[in-house]
Design a protein around this motif. Structure first.
Motif, PDB file in Angstrom:
ATOM      1  N   THR A  51      15.660  18.219 -19.156  1.00 23.81           N
ATOM      2  CA  THR A  51      14.988  17.539 -18.061  1.00 23.81           C
ATOM      3  C   THR A  51      15.152  16.030 -18.164  1.00 23.81           C
ATOM      4  O   THR A  51      15.286  15.340 -17.169  1.00 23.81           O
ATOM      5  N   PRO A 109      14.157  16.247 -10.338  1.00 22.91           N
ATOM      6  CA  PRO A 109      13.488  17.521 -10.570  1.00 22.91           C
ATOM      7  C   PRO A 109      13.939  18.587  -9.581  1.00 22.91           C
ATOM      8  O   PRO A 109      14.173  18.315  -8.421  1.00 22.91           O
ATOM      9  N   GLY A 119      11.228  20.847 -12.474  1.00 25.00           N
ATOM     10  CA  GLY A 119      10.440  19.904 -11.697  1.00 25.00           C
ATOM     11  C   GLY A 119       9.108  19.631 -12.382  1.00 25.00           C
ATOM     12  O   GLY A 119       8.399  20.569 -12.737  1.00 25.00           O
ATOM     13  N   ASN A 120       8.791  18.405 -12.647  1.00 27.62           N
ATOM     14  CA  ASN A 120       7.531  17.996 -13.293  1.00 27.62           C
ATOM     15  C   ASN A 120       7.341  18.622 -14.672  1.00 27.62           C
ATOM     16  O   ASN A 120       6.218  18.736 -15.151  1.00 27.62           O
ATOM     17  N   GLY A 121       8.428  19.076 -15.293  1.00 24.98           N
ATOM     18  CA  GLY A 121       8.332  19.657 -16.634  1.00 24.98           C
ATOM     19  C   GLY A 121       7.626  20.997 -16.675  1.00 24.98           C
ATOM     20  O   GLY A 121       7.179  21.430 -17.725  1.00 24.98           O
ATOM     21  N   VAL A 122       7.508  21.683 -15.545  1.00 27.02           N
ATOM     22  CA  VAL A 122       6.809  22.961 -15.482  1.00 27.02           C
ATOM     23  C   VAL A 122       7.791  24.097 -15.752  1.00 27.02           C
ATOM     24  O   VAL A 122       8.831  24.204 -15.094  1.00 27.02           O
ATOM     25  N   THR A 167       8.518  27.597 -15.156  1.00 30.57           N
ATOM     26  CA  THR A 167       8.098  28.627 -14.211  1.00 30.57           C
ATOM     27  C   THR A 167       8.649  29.988 -14.604  1.00 30.57           C
ATOM     28  O   THR A 167       9.602  30.094 -15.382  1.00 30.57           O
TER      29      THR A 167
END
Length: 103
Positions: free
Chosen positions: A16, A22, A34-37, A39
């Motif tokens: 990342t 993202p 995206g945003n370090g999430v 999923t």
């Protein structure tokens, strides 16, 4: 001993850091978080696992679902939210042995 989650997360977060933006996907099949999430979509595509019918008792079965991975002498239960993009909420670790999953 490093566990699978720590290793996977480190690799994903390191990736990342060099992302153009993202949620982008680049040549070679790289998916940037995206945003370090982390999923379920990324987990499903990149981590060998088994689907579980239930989760550890501390989690609400109406709100989450779980997947199991094995690495070395440990089992790891990944807990994902049903909401939104199904983000990873928790990882529970168990030593392998008779009856290692108490749920």
């Amino acid at each position: 001993m490093k566990n699978l989650f720590t290793t996977s997360a480190a690799l994903l977060f390191a990736t990342t850091a060099i992302a153009s933006g993202p949620g982008e996907t680049h040549k070679g099949g790289t998916a940037f978080l995206g945003n370090g999430v982390f999923t379920y979509e990324v987990f499903e595509a990149s981590v060998a696992h088994a689907d579980l019918e239930g989760c550890p008792a501390q989690f609400d079965p109406e709100a989450v679902f779980c997947r199991l991975t094995l690495a070395g002498d440990m089992a790891h239960v990944f807990v994902f939210s049903y909401n939104g993009d199904q983000p990873l909420l928790a990882v529970k670790h168990y030593e392998l042995g008779d009856g290692f999953l108490p749920f």
